[in-house]
Design a protein around this motif. Structure first.
Motif, mmCIF file in Angstrom:
data_model
loop_
_atom_site.group_PDB
_atom_site.id
_atom_site.type_symbol
_atom_site.label_atom_id
_atom_site.label_comp_id
_atom_site.label_asym_id
_atom_site.label_seq_id
_atom_site.Cartn_x
_atom_site.Cartn_y
_atom_site.Cartn_z
ATOM 1 N N LEU A 122 0.834 -1.209 0.000
ATOM 2 C CA LEU A 122 0.000 0.000 0.000
ATOM 3 C C LEU A 122 0.865 1.252 0.000
ATOM 4 C CD1 LEU A 122 -2.709 -1.139 2.559
ATOM 5 C CD2 LEU A 122 -3.164 -0.418 0.210
ATOM 6 N N ASP A 123 1.939 1.228 0.785
ATOM 7 C CA ASP A 123 2.816 2.397 0.876
ATOM 8 C C ASP A 123 3.552 2.665 -0.428
ATOM 9 O OD1 ASP A 123 2.096 2.939 3.489
ATOM 10 O OD2 ASP A 123 3.836 1.946 4.375
ATOM 11 N N THR A 124 3.882 1.608 -1.165
ATOM 12 C CA THR A 124 4.658 1.810 -2.397
ATOM 13 C C THR A 124 3.785 1.961 -3.635
ATOM 14 O OG1 THR A 124 4.911 -0.584 -2.664
ATOM 15 C CG2 THR A 124 6.679 0.584 -1.523
ATOM 16 N N ALA A 125 2.644 1.271 -3.674
ATOM 17 C CA ALA A 125 1.835 1.259 -4.901
ATOM 18 C C ALA A 125 0.418 1.782 -4.721
ATOM 19 C CB ALA A 125 1.788 -0.162 -5.459
ATOM 20 N N GLY A 126 0.025 2.119 -3.495
ATOM 21 C CA GLY A 126 -1.332 2.596 -3.259
ATOM 22 C C GLY A 126 -2.338 1.459 -3.275
ATOM 23 N N VAL A 127 -3.585 1.782 -2.998
ATOM 24 C CA VAL A 127 -4.629 0.758 -2.928
ATOM 25 C C VAL A 127 -4.857 0.118 -4.296
ATOM 26 C CG1 VAL A 127 -7.069 0.354 -2.422
ATOM 27 C CG2 VAL A 127 -5.721 1.807 -0.916
ATOM 28 N N ASP A 128 -4.781 0.911 -5.356
ATOM 29 C CA ASP A 128 -4.981 0.349 -6.694
ATOM 30 C C ASP A 128 -3.879 -0.648 -7.057
ATOM 31 O OD1 ASP A 128 -7.287 1.816 -7.018
ATOM 32 O OD2 ASP A 128 -6.286 3.469 -8.070
ATOM 33 N N GLY A 129 -2.708 -0.500 -6.459
ATOM 34 C CA GLY A 129 -1.597 -1.404 -6.740
ATOM 35 C C GLY A 129 -1.573 -2.640 -5.862
ATOM 36 N N LEU A 130 -2.550 -2.758 -4.976
ATOM 37 C CA LEU A 130 -2.620 -3.923 -4.089
ATOM 38 C C LEU A 130 -3.585 -4.951 -4.665
ATOM 39 C CD1 LEU A 130 -2.041 -5.280 -1.298
ATOM 40 C CD2 LEU A 130 -4.033 -4.037 -0.436
ATOM 41 N N SER A 131 -3.139 -6.173 -4.746
ATOM 42 C CA SER A 131 -4.015 -7.266 -5.157
ATOM 43 C C SER A 131 -3.606 -8.508 -4.376
ATOM 44 C CB SER A 131 -3.893 -7.538 -6.663
ATOM 45 O OG SER A 131 -2.625 -8.089 -6.958
ATOM 46 N N HIS A 140 -7.006 -16.628 5.470
ATOM 47 C CA HIS A 140 -6.795 -15.597 6.494
ATOM 48 C C HIS A 140 -7.624 -14.335 6.272
ATOM 49 C CE1 HIS A 140 -3.239 -17.684 8.108
ATOM 50 N NE2 HIS A 140 -3.039 -18.036 6.855
ATOM 51 N N VAL A 141 -7.899 -14.031 5.013
ATOM 52 C CA VAL A 141 -8.585 -12.777 4.704
ATOM 53 C C VAL A 141 -9.556 -13.013 3.551
ATOM 54 C CG1 VAL A 141 -6.750 -11.981 3.149
ATOM 55 C CG2 VAL A 141 -8.206 -10.311 4.254
ATOM 56 N N GLU A 142 -10.762 -12.456 3.689
ATOM 57 C CA GLU A 142 -11.842 -12.752 2.753
ATOM 58 C C GLU A 142 -11.626 -12.146 1.362
ATOM 59 O OE1 GLU A 142 -16.678 -12.009 2.548
ATOM 60 O OE2 GLU A 142 -15.577 -11.537 4.377
ATOM 61 N N ASN A 143 -11.180 -10.879 1.320
ATOM 62 C CA ASN A 143 -11.025 -10.185 0.036
ATOM 63 C C ASN A 143 -10.139 -8.954 0.226
ATOM 64 O OD1 ASN A 143 -12.702 -8.238 1.290
ATOM 65 N ND2 ASN A 143 -14.539 -9.178 0.438
ATOM 66 N N LYS A 144 -9.981 -8.193 -0.835
ATOM 67 C CA LYS A 144 -9.103 -7.029 -0.789
ATOM 68 C C LYS A 144 -9.599 -5.994 0.217
ATOM 69 C CE LYS A 144 -7.266 -3.338 -3.731
ATOM 70 N NZ LYS A 144 -7.088 -2.873 -5.124
ATOM 71 N N GLN A 145 -10.906 -5.783 0.277
ATOM 72 C CA GLN A 145 -11.448 -4.805 1.218
ATOM 73 C C GLN A 145 -11.128 -5.204 2.663
ATOM 74 O OE1 GLN A 145 -15.770 -4.297 1.394
ATOM 75 N NE2 GLN A 145 -15.456 -2.088 1.536
ATOM 76 N N ALA A 146 -11.275 -6.474 2.961
ATOM 77 C CA ALA A 146 -10.936 -6.953 4.301
ATOM 78 C C ALA A 146 -9.445 -6.817 4.563
ATOM 79 C CB ALA A 146 -11.373 -8.411 4.453
ATOM 80 N N LEU A 147 -8.647 -6.970 3.519
ATOM 81 C CA LEU A 147 -7.202 -6.809 3.632
ATOM 82 C C LEU A 147 -6.846 -5.360 3.983
ATOM 83 C CD1 LEU A 147 -4.544 -8.341 3.259
ATOM 84 C CD2 LEU A 147 -4.610 -7.680 0.845
ATOM 85 N N PRO A 169 0.373 7.632 3.688
ATOM 86 C CA PRO A 169 -0.536 8.540 2.984
ATOM 87 C C PRO A 169 -1.520 7.849 2.043
ATOM 88 C CG PRO A 169 1.728 8.831 2.211
ATOM 89 C CD PRO A 169 1.780 7.951 3.416
ATOM 90 N N SER A 170 -1.086 6.798 1.350
ATOM 91 C CA SER A 170 -2.001 6.112 0.431
ATOM 92 C C SER A 170 -3.138 5.442 1.191
ATOM 93 C CB SER A 170 -1.246 5.061 -0.400
ATOM 94 O OG SER A 170 -0.331 5.682 -1.263
ATOM 95 N N LEU A 171 -2.787 4.740 2.259
ATOM 96 C CA LEU A 171 -3.804 4.085 3.076
ATOM 97 C C LEU A 171 -4.721 5.113 3.704
ATOM 98 C CD1 LEU A 171 -4.964 1.518 4.393
ATOM 99 C CD2 LEU A 171 -3.313 1.843 6.239
ATOM 100 N N TRP A 172 -4.132 6.183 4.268
ATOM 101 C CA TRP A 172 -4.947 7.219 4.908
ATOM 102 C C TRP A 172 -5.925 7.829 3.917
ATOM 103 C CZ3 TRP A 172 -5.700 12.352 3.827
ATOM 104 C CH2 TRP A 172 -6.540 13.012 4.731
#
Length: 198
Positions: free
Chosen positions: A24-33, A51-58, A99-102
């Motif tokens: 998230l810090d390097t690629a932002g939410v759009d870069g997380l999969s 461990h985690v249901e989906n990206k939103q839960a992540l 900042p990306s996560l925030w």
């Protein structure tokens, strides 16, 4: 717990959220999969779903991990003004550190449990400041919008541009943030005095 043949050891939730936060810090939410996270952890993508249901839960879990590390003011009897200042600085540190996560969570408040963590501390401080129960949500929302607007301008560079900051100089942003918190504290104190006069 899922074990990767390549790793030879089980994944932990802490490890997953730490890796997600790095992405998230390097690629932002759009870069997380889930696929990119699996590659980062050297596991099969399907093992993440244990461990985690989906990206939103992540993203929600990564946010909770960050908030758990914030230096929130304890309920130690300190004046509410001091506690509110500490909370404001803790929240600003989150925006600066991630900042990306925030930015993403600021635009998706449903990702955050508003009855625990940072919000529970915020509610406690507002109650200590004398905010009546019937006005708590409205006051909290107003103050949140005010501080979030400031942080959005700061993290986007708009505040620095308006203040004439150059390079790594953060003096204007720092002193302006202190002024903003002073205004919030003074506003609550004034409102509390006015309601007491009725």
């Amino acid at each position: 717990m899922a074990v990767s043949a390549r790793r030879g050891q089980p994944l932990t939730s802490e490890e997953i959220y730490a890796a997600a936060l790095r992405l998230l810090d390097t690629a932002g939410v759009d870069g997380l999969s889930m696929r990119k996270l699996a590659a980062e952890l050297d596991v099969n993508p399907m093992s993440l779903y244990h461990h985690v249901e989906n990206k939103q839960a992540l993203v929600r879990g990564a946010c909770a991990a960050v908030v758990s590390r914030l230096r929130l003011p304890p309920d130690d009897g300190a004046p509410w003004q001091e506690q509110l200042r500490t909370l404001a600085h803790a929240y600003r540190s989150l925006a600066h550190s991630h900042p990306s996560l925030w930015s993403y969570v600021d635009g998706h408040p449903d990702l955050v449990d508003q009855e625990s963590g940072l919000w529970a501390v915020f509610n406690r401080i507002l109650v200590a400041a004398g905010i009546p129960a019937g006005e708590l949500v409205r006051t909290r929302t107003t103050l949140y919008a005010f501080v979030s607007g400031f942080l959005s301008a700061e993290t986007s560079g708009l505040l620095a541009e308006l203040g004439g900051e150059t390079g790594a100089d953060t003096t204007f942003a720092d002193t302006t943030f202190e002024s903003a918190v002073d205004l919030i504290v003074a506003g609550i104190e004034t409102r509390h005095r006015a309601s007491g006069d009725r």
